[in-house]
Design a protein around this motif. Structure first.
Motif, PDB file in Angstrom:
ATOM      1  N   LYS A  87       0.620 -17.785  -5.504  1.00 29.53           N
ATOM      2  CA  LYS A  87      -0.215 -18.957  -5.783  1.00 29.53           C
ATOM      3  C   LYS A  87      -1.688 -18.549  -5.807  1.00 29.53           C
ATOM      4  O   LYS A  87      -2.444 -18.975  -6.675  1.00 29.53           O
ATOM      5  CB  LYS A  87       0.033 -20.043  -4.733  1.00 29.53           C
ATOM      6  N   GLN A  88      -2.099 -17.704  -4.860  1.00 33.19           N
ATOM      7  CA  GLN A  88      -3.483 -17.220  -4.815  1.00 33.19           C
ATOM      8  C   GLN A  88      -3.832 -16.411  -6.064  1.00 33.19           C
ATOM      9  O   GLN A  88      -4.932 -16.519  -6.589  1.00 33.19           O
ATOM     10  CB  GLN A  88      -3.713 -16.339  -3.589  1.00 33.19           C
ATOM     11  N   LEU A  89      -2.892 -15.574  -6.517  1.00 36.94           N
ATOM     12  CA  LEU A  89      -3.142 -14.734  -7.685  1.00 36.94           C
ATOM     13  C   LEU A  89      -3.026 -15.515  -8.987  1.00 36.94           C
ATOM     14  O   LEU A  89      -3.467 -15.049 -10.027  1.00 36.94           O
ATOM     15  CB  LEU A  89      -2.175 -13.540  -7.704  1.00 36.94           C
ATOM     16  N   GLY A  90      -2.384 -16.681  -8.939  1.00 38.43           N
ATOM     17  CA  GLY A  90      -2.279 -17.529 -10.114  1.00 38.43           C
ATOM     18  C   GLY A  90      -1.126 -17.197 -11.030  1.00 38.43           C
ATOM     19  O   GLY A  90      -1.040 -17.718 -12.132  1.00 38.43           O
ATOM     20  N   GLU A  91      -0.225 -16.328 -10.605  1.00 41.02           N
ATOM     21  CA  GLU A  91       0.949 -15.984 -11.403  1.00 41.02           C
ATOM     22  C   GLU A  91       1.997 -15.328 -10.514  1.00 41.02           C
ATOM     23  O   GLU A  91       1.733 -14.982  -9.383  1.00 41.02           O
ATOM     24  CB  GLU A  91       0.569 -15.062 -12.561  1.00 41.02           C
ATOM     25  N   GLU A  92       3.189 -15.158 -11.059  1.00 45.79           N
ATOM     26  CA  GLU A  92       4.294 -14.556 -10.305  1.00 45.79           C
ATOM     27  C   GLU A  92       4.215 -13.030 -10.375  1.00 45.79           C
ATOM     28  O   GLU A  92       5.096 -12.370 -10.906  1.00 45.79           O
ATOM     29  CB  GLU A  92       5.637 -15.053 -10.864  1.00 45.79           C
ATOM     30  N   THR A  93       3.175 -12.469  -9.816  1.00 49.30           N
ATOM     31  CA  THR A  93       2.952 -11.025  -9.839  1.00 49.30           C
ATOM     32  C   THR A  93       3.802 -10.310  -8.807  1.00 49.30           C
ATOM     33  O   THR A  93       4.364  -9.259  -9.061  1.00 49.30           O
ATOM     34  CB  THR A  93       1.460 -10.727  -9.540  1.00 49.30           C
ATOM     35  N   LEU A  94       3.904 -10.896  -7.631  1.00 43.62           N
ATOM     36  CA  LEU A  94       4.555 -10.268  -6.492  1.00 43.62           C
ATOM     37  C   LEU A  94       6.023 -10.674  -6.399  1.00 43.62           C
ATOM     38  O   LEU A  94       6.342 -11.856  -6.420  1.00 43.62           O
ATOM     39  CB  LEU A  94       3.803 -10.692  -5.226  1.00 43.62           C
ATOM     40  N   ARG A  95       6.914  -9.668  -6.311  1.00 46.02           N
ATOM     41  CA  ARG A  95       8.349  -9.958  -6.184  1.00 46.02           C
ATOM     42  C   ARG A  95       8.965  -9.361  -4.925  1.00 46.02           C
ATOM     43  O   ARG A  95      10.096  -9.699  -4.570  1.00 46.02           O
ATOM     44  CB  ARG A  95       9.087  -9.445  -7.411  1.00 46.02           C
ATOM     45  N   GLU A  96       8.221  -8.469  -4.265  1.00 45.20           N
ATOM     46  CA  GLU A  96       8.744  -7.826  -3.060  1.00 45.20           C
ATOM     47  C   GLU A  96       7.573  -7.424  -2.165  1.00 45.20           C
ATOM     48  O   GLU A  96       6.512  -7.055  -2.647  1.00 45.20           O
ATOM     49  CB  GLU A  96       9.566  -6.583  -3.426  1.00 45.20           C
ATOM     50  N   ILE A  97       7.795  -7.495  -0.848  1.00 48.91           N
ATOM     51  CA  ILE A  97       6.825  -7.023   0.129  1.00 48.91           C
ATOM     52  C   ILE A  97       7.550  -6.053   1.057  1.00 48.91           C
ATOM     53  O   ILE A  97       8.659  -6.324   1.499  1.00 48.91           O
ATOM     54  CB  ILE A  97       6.247  -8.168   0.994  1.00 48.91           C
ATOM     55  N   ARG A  98       6.892  -4.933   1.335  1.00 47.92           N
ATOM     56  CA  ARG A  98       7.407  -3.996   2.337  1.00 47.92           C
ATOM     57  C   ARG A  98       6.345  -3.832   3.409  1.00 47.92           C
ATOM     58  O   ARG A  98       5.173  -3.636   3.110  1.00 47.92           O
ATOM     59  CB  ARG A  98       7.716  -2.636   1.712  1.00 47.92           C
ATOM     60  N   PHE A  99       6.787  -3.891   4.647  1.00 48.95           N
ATOM     61  CA  PHE A  99       5.895  -3.773   5.789  1.00 48.95           C
ATOM     62  C   PHE A  99       6.094  -2.418   6.455  1.00 48.95           C
ATOM     63  O   PHE A  99       7.217  -1.932   6.561  1.00 48.95           O
ATOM     64  CB  PHE A  99       6.187  -4.876   6.807  1.00 48.95           C
ATOM     65  N   SER A 100       4.984  -1.813   6.897  1.00 49.61           N
ATOM     66  CA  SER A 100       5.071  -0.555   7.664  1.00 49.61           C
ATOM     67  C   SER A 100       4.046  -0.599   8.788  1.00 49.61           C
ATOM     68  O   SER A 100       2.999  -1.246   8.674  1.00 49.61           O
ATOM     69  CB  SER A 100       4.819   0.643   6.752  1.00 49.61           C
ATOM     70  N   ILE A 101       4.377   0.076   9.861  1.00 47.45           N
ATOM     71  CA  ILE A 101       3.481   0.111  11.027  1.00 47.45           C
ATOM     72  C   ILE A 101       2.344   1.081  10.761  1.00 47.45           C
ATOM     73  O   ILE A 101       2.552   2.174  10.239  1.00 47.45           O
ATOM     74  CB  ILE A 101       4.234   0.507  12.307  1.00 47.45           C
ATOM     75  N   GLY A 102       1.155   0.650  11.136  1.00 50.24           N
ATOM     76  CA  GLY A 102      -0.024   1.495  10.991  1.00 50.24           C
ATOM     77  C   GLY A 102      -1.208   0.862  11.676  1.00 50.24           C
ATOM     78  O   GLY A 102      -1.119  -0.220  12.255  1.00 50.24           O
ATOM     79  N   HIS A 103      -2.334   1.538  11.580  1.00 49.10           N
ATOM     80  CA  HIS A 103      -3.567   1.031  12.171  1.00 49.10           C
ATOM     81  C   HIS A 103      -4.141  -0.060  11.288  1.00 49.10           C
ATOM     82  O   HIS A 103      -4.286   0.120  10.079  1.00 49.10           O
ATOM     83  CB  HIS A 103      -4.586   2.163  12.322  1.00 49.10           C
ATOM     84  N   VAL A 104      -4.443  -1.193  11.886  1.00 48.79           N
ATOM     85  CA  VAL A 104      -5.038  -2.322  11.162  1.00 48.79           C
ATOM     86  C   VAL A 104      -6.461  -2.493  11.668  1.00 48.79           C
ATOM     87  O   VAL A 104      -6.674  -2.818  12.835  1.00 48.79           O
ATOM     88  CB  VAL A 104      -4.223  -3.618  11.379  1.00 48.79           C
ATOM     89  N   GLU A 105      -7.417  -2.231  10.780  1.00 44.47           N
ATOM     90  CA  GLU A 105      -8.828  -2.352  11.158  1.00 44.47           C
ATOM     91  C   GLU A 105      -9.269  -3.804  11.139  1.00 44.47           C
ATOM     92  O   GLU A 105      -8.713  -4.616  10.412  1.00 44.47           O
ATOM     93  CB  GLU A 105      -9.696  -1.540  10.199  1.00 44.47           C
ATOM     94  N   GLU A 106     -10.300  -4.093  11.911  1.00 39.00           N
ATOM     95  CA  GLU A 106     -10.899  -5.418  11.910  1.00 39.00           C
ATOM     96  C   GLU A 106     -11.473  -5.716  10.534  1.00 39.00           C
ATOM     97  O   GLU A 106     -12.020  -4.819   9.906  1.00 39.00           O
ATOM     98  CB  GLU A 106     -12.028  -5.497  12.942  1.00 39.00           C
ATOM     99  N   PRO A 107     -11.367  -6.959  10.060  1.00 40.25           N
ATOM    100  CA  PRO A 107     -11.915  -7.282   8.738  1.00 40.25           C
ATOM    101  C   PRO A 107     -13.438  -7.221   8.708  1.00 40.25           C
ATOM    102  O   PRO A 107     -14.101  -7.279   9.664  1.00 40.25           O
ATOM    103  CB  PRO A 107     -11.427  -8.712   8.489  1.00 40.25           C
TER     104      PRO A 107
END
Length: 107
Positions: A87-107
């Motif tokens: 919805k944010q991108l305005g089209e059906e671009t994304l069909r799959e998400i994969r998650f992996s553990i890693g370092h997440v920096e502060e925004p």
């Protein structure tokens, strides 16, 4: 020797890059850039604190997550997250998400 004319209107480098990045980057890069800008809005503040979009590969989004607990939680929410992001991108671009553990920096 000819003198250069001074330009009166200066432009912010971010504005210049945003306007010209399309010539340098592929579609996936542009979509990832767009997603970076709206990530918190797409997934909510709590999820955003524990995650970062990492890369697009075709219709696949790779997301870095800071713990296995959050990977489990997000796996249960995967379809809802994909719908919000599309919805944010305005089209059906994304069909799959994969998650992996890693370092997440502060925004």
């Amino acid at each position: 020797m000819k003198r250069r004319e001074k330009k009166q209107d200066a432009s912010h480098i971010g504005d210049i890059l945003t306007k010209n990045i399309g010539a340098l980057a592929g579609r996936a890069d542009l979509e990832l850039l767009s997603l970076w800008e709206t990530w918190t809005e797409a997934v909510g503040e709590e999820v955003a604190r524990h995650t970062r979009p990492k890369a697009f590969r075709g219709t696949l989004l790779l997301v870095t997550v800071d713990s296995s607990v959050w990977i489990h939680h997000l796996s249960m929410m995967k379809h809802e997250i994909m719908a919000r992001i599309n919805k944010q991108l305005g089209e059906e671009t994304l069909r799959e998400i994969r998650f992996s553990i890693g370092h997440v920096e502060e925004p």
